[in-house]
Design a protein around this motif. Structure first.
Motif, PDB file in Angstrom:
ATOM      1  N   VAL A 170      43.912  46.867  29.150  1.00  0.00           N
ATOM      2  CA  VAL A 170      42.953  45.759  29.186  1.00  0.00           C
ATOM      3  C   VAL A 170      43.124  44.938  27.917  1.00  0.00           C
ATOM      4  CG1 VAL A 170      41.248  46.916  30.637  1.00  0.00           C
ATOM      5  CG2 VAL A 170      41.135  47.201  28.195  1.00  0.00           C
ATOM      6  N   GLN A 171      42.777  43.664  27.998  1.00  0.00           N
ATOM      7  CA  GLN A 171      42.894  42.786  26.845  1.00  0.00           C
ATOM      8  C   GLN A 171      41.609  42.009  26.645  1.00  0.00           C
ATOM      9  OE1 GLN A 171      46.305  40.289  27.364  1.00  0.00           O
ATOM     10  NE2 GLN A 171      47.736  41.985  27.216  1.00  0.00           N
ATOM     11  N   LYS A 172      41.368  41.646  25.396  1.00  0.00           N
ATOM     12  CA  LYS A 172      40.201  40.860  25.059  1.00  0.00           C
ATOM     13  C   LYS A 172      40.345  39.455  25.636  1.00  0.00           C
ATOM     14  CE  LYS A 172      38.605  41.483  20.853  1.00  0.00           C
ATOM     15  NZ  LYS A 172      38.340  41.315  19.424  1.00  0.00           N
ATOM     16  N   HIS A 173      39.237  38.843  26.031  1.00  0.00           N
ATOM     17  CA  HIS A 173      39.181  37.490  26.603  1.00  0.00           C
ATOM     18  C   HIS A 173      39.950  37.398  27.922  1.00  0.00           C
ATOM     19  CE1 HIS A 173      37.355  36.256  22.880  1.00  0.00           C
ATOM     20  NE2 HIS A 173      38.411  36.674  22.206  1.00  0.00           N
ATOM     21  N   SER A 174      39.978  38.486  28.672  1.00  0.00           N
ATOM     22  CA  SER A 174      40.683  38.505  29.936  1.00  0.00           C
ATOM     23  C   SER A 174      39.787  39.113  31.009  1.00  0.00           C
ATOM     24  CB  SER A 174      41.962  39.332  29.803  1.00  0.00           C
ATOM     25  OG  SER A 174      42.618  39.401  31.031  1.00  0.00           O
ATOM     26  N   SER A 175      39.994  38.687  32.250  1.00  0.00           N
ATOM     27  CA  SER A 175      39.207  39.228  33.357  1.00  0.00           C
ATOM     28  C   SER A 175      40.064  40.092  34.276  1.00  0.00           C
ATOM     29  CB  SER A 175      38.579  38.084  34.156  1.00  0.00           C
ATOM     30  OG  SER A 175      39.590  37.275  34.706  1.00  0.00           O
TER      31      SER A 175
ATOM     32  N   ASP B 118      49.220  32.977  47.715  1.00  0.00           N
ATOM     33  CA  ASP B 118      50.104  33.892  47.000  1.00  0.00           C
ATOM     34  C   ASP B 118      49.899  35.310  47.513  1.00  0.00           C
ATOM     35  OD1 ASP B 118      47.749  34.794  45.874  1.00  0.00           O
ATOM     36  OD2 ASP B 118      48.155  33.997  43.882  1.00  0.00           O
ATOM     37  N   ASP B 119      50.513  36.282  46.854  1.00  0.00           N
ATOM     38  CA  ASP B 119      50.443  37.676  47.299  1.00  0.00           C
ATOM     39  C   ASP B 119      49.039  38.255  47.245  1.00  0.00           C
ATOM     40  OD1 ASP B 119      53.131  37.592  47.701  1.00  0.00           O
ATOM     41  OD2 ASP B 119      53.633  38.525  45.788  1.00  0.00           O
ATOM     42  N   TYR B 120      48.157  37.631  46.482  1.00  0.00           N
ATOM     43  CA  TYR B 120      46.804  38.151  46.314  1.00  0.00           C
ATOM     44  C   TYR B 120      45.787  37.367  47.138  1.00  0.00           C
ATOM     45  CZ  TYR B 120      49.330  40.256  42.517  1.00  0.00           C
ATOM     46  OH  TYR B 120      50.266  40.938  41.786  1.00  0.00           O
ATOM     47  N   GLY B 121      46.254  36.451  48.006  1.00  0.00           N
ATOM     48  CA  GLY B 121      45.356  35.699  48.874  1.00  0.00           C
ATOM     49  C   GLY B 121      44.779  34.449  48.239  1.00  0.00           C
TER      50      GLY B 121
ATOM     51  N   SER C 139      41.410  42.464  39.273  1.00  0.00           N
ATOM     52  CA  SER C 139      41.061  41.107  38.865  1.00  0.00           C
ATOM     53  C   SER C 139      39.576  40.852  39.105  1.00  0.00           C
ATOM     54  CB  SER C 139      41.912  40.092  39.622  1.00  0.00           C
ATOM     55  OG  SER C 139      41.714  40.210  41.011  1.00  0.00           O
ATOM     56  N   ASN C 140      39.139  39.676  38.659  1.00  0.00           N
ATOM     57  CA  ASN C 140      37.738  39.246  38.777  1.00  0.00           C
ATOM     58  C   ASN C 140      36.773  40.178  38.049  1.00  0.00           C
ATOM     59  OD1 ASN C 140      38.569  37.066  40.199  1.00  0.00           O
ATOM     60  ND2 ASN C 140      37.738  37.717  42.161  1.00  0.00           N
ATOM     61  N   LEU C 141      37.221  40.761  36.951  1.00  0.00           N
ATOM     62  CA  LEU C 141      36.344  41.571  36.114  1.00  0.00           C
ATOM     63  C   LEU C 141      35.631  40.649  35.131  1.00  0.00           C
ATOM     64  CD1 LEU C 141      38.917  44.387  35.320  1.00  0.00           C
ATOM     65  CD2 LEU C 141      37.039  44.528  36.942  1.00  0.00           C
ATOM     66  N   PRO C 142      34.448  41.025  34.650  1.00  0.00           N
ATOM     67  CA  PRO C 142      33.789  40.196  33.629  1.00  0.00           C
ATOM     68  C   PRO C 142      34.657  40.119  32.369  1.00  0.00           C
ATOM     69  CG  PRO C 142      32.278  41.845  34.508  1.00  0.00           C
ATOM     70  CD  PRO C 142      33.634  42.160  35.060  1.00  0.00           C
ATOM     71  N   LYS C 143      34.698  38.945  31.748  1.00  0.00           N
ATOM     72  CA  LYS C 143      35.510  38.771  30.534  1.00  0.00           C
ATOM     73  C   LYS C 143      34.924  39.575  29.386  1.00  0.00           C
ATOM     74  CE  LYS C 143      37.939  34.539  31.176  1.00  0.00           C
ATOM     75  NZ  LYS C 143      38.407  33.317  30.597  1.00  0.00           N
TER      76      LYS C 143
ATOM     77  N   THR D 205      44.915  45.218  43.807  1.00  0.00           N
ATOM     78  CA  THR D 205      46.167  45.125  44.545  1.00  0.00           C
ATOM     79  C   THR D 205      47.229  45.861  43.736  1.00  0.00           C
ATOM     80  OG1 THR D 205      46.801  43.073  43.449  1.00  0.00           O
ATOM     81  CG2 THR D 205      45.658  42.859  45.555  1.00  0.00           C
ATOM     82  N   LYS D 206      48.394  46.021  44.324  1.00  0.00           N
ATOM     83  CA  LYS D 206      49.509  46.587  43.551  1.00  0.00           C
ATOM     84  C   LYS D 206      50.018  45.514  42.601  1.00  0.00           C
ATOM     85  CE  LYS D 206      51.193  50.532  45.874  1.00  0.00           C
ATOM     86  NZ  LYS D 206      52.360  51.274  46.268  1.00  0.00           N
ATOM     87  N   ALA D 207      50.364  45.930  41.409  1.00  0.00           N
ATOM     88  CA  ALA D 207      50.844  44.996  40.398  1.00  0.00           C
ATOM     89  C   ALA D 207      52.301  44.643  40.656  1.00  0.00           C
ATOM     90  CB  ALA D 207      50.692  45.608  39.008  1.00  0.00           C
TER      91      ALA D 207
END
Length: 163
Positions: free
Chosen positions: A99-104, A18-21, A63-67, A130-132
């Motif tokens: 940012v949202q809860k329960h999301s990385s 995809d666009d993010y590899g 992306s890939n942030l701690p939840k 990346t660009k959103a």
């Protein structure tokens, strides 16, 4: 590639990421040759079909942030991202962080497209960034605003001077 009864071969070429590899898996259900009409029908509601300009010029996707599990962690993440991206907020230093809860993942909106490009380069070592992508709603709202601006902004109504 697959041979078709001595009439040459058929090759389908699909993107492998995809666009993010991220790798993508594809499954092909039907393939037809010739002038047969498409069996898909109306594709207007299908994601990715008839998309507008897909990349948001000022919004970044992290992306890939701690939840996050608690509200204090959420507040801490928001403050951390606001501090980290403050220099890309233009003269006022204001950036919009989502940012949202329960999301990385998180979204950061900066002041301009040039500052977004600069942030991509400079913050790539610290975050997966990346660009959103723009949502269909964002694209439709921007298209509506553009039409109103071109048409005088009154939604087609004439302005009346009551003097």
């Amino acid at each position: 590639r697959r041979a078709w009864r001595g009439r040459g071969s058929l090759m389908l070429q699909l993107p492998s990421s995809d666009d993010y590899g991220n790798p993508e898996n594809w499954m092909v259900y039907r393939v037809w040759l010739g002038r047969k009409k498409s069996m898909a029908g109306d594709l207007d509601g299908v994601a990715g079909v008839n998309i507008y300009s897909a990349v948001h010029p000022r919004k970044l996707f992290l992306s890939n942030l701690p939840k996050l599990r608690t509200d204090p962690e959420l507040d801490l993440r928001r403050a951390e991202l606001e501090r980290a991206f403050r220099k890309y907020g233009g003269p006022s230093g204001a950036v919009l962080v989502s940012v949202q809860k329960h999301s990385s993942i998180a979204f950061v909106e900066v002041a301009s497209e040039q500052l977004a490009d600069l942030a991509l380069v400079q913050m790539a070592g610290k975050y997966r960034i990346t660009k959103a992508r723009r949502t269909k709603h964002e694209a439709l709202m921007e298209e509506r605003a553009k039409k109103e601006k071109e048409g005088g902004g009154g939604g087609g109504k004439e302005s009346v001077d009551w003097d």
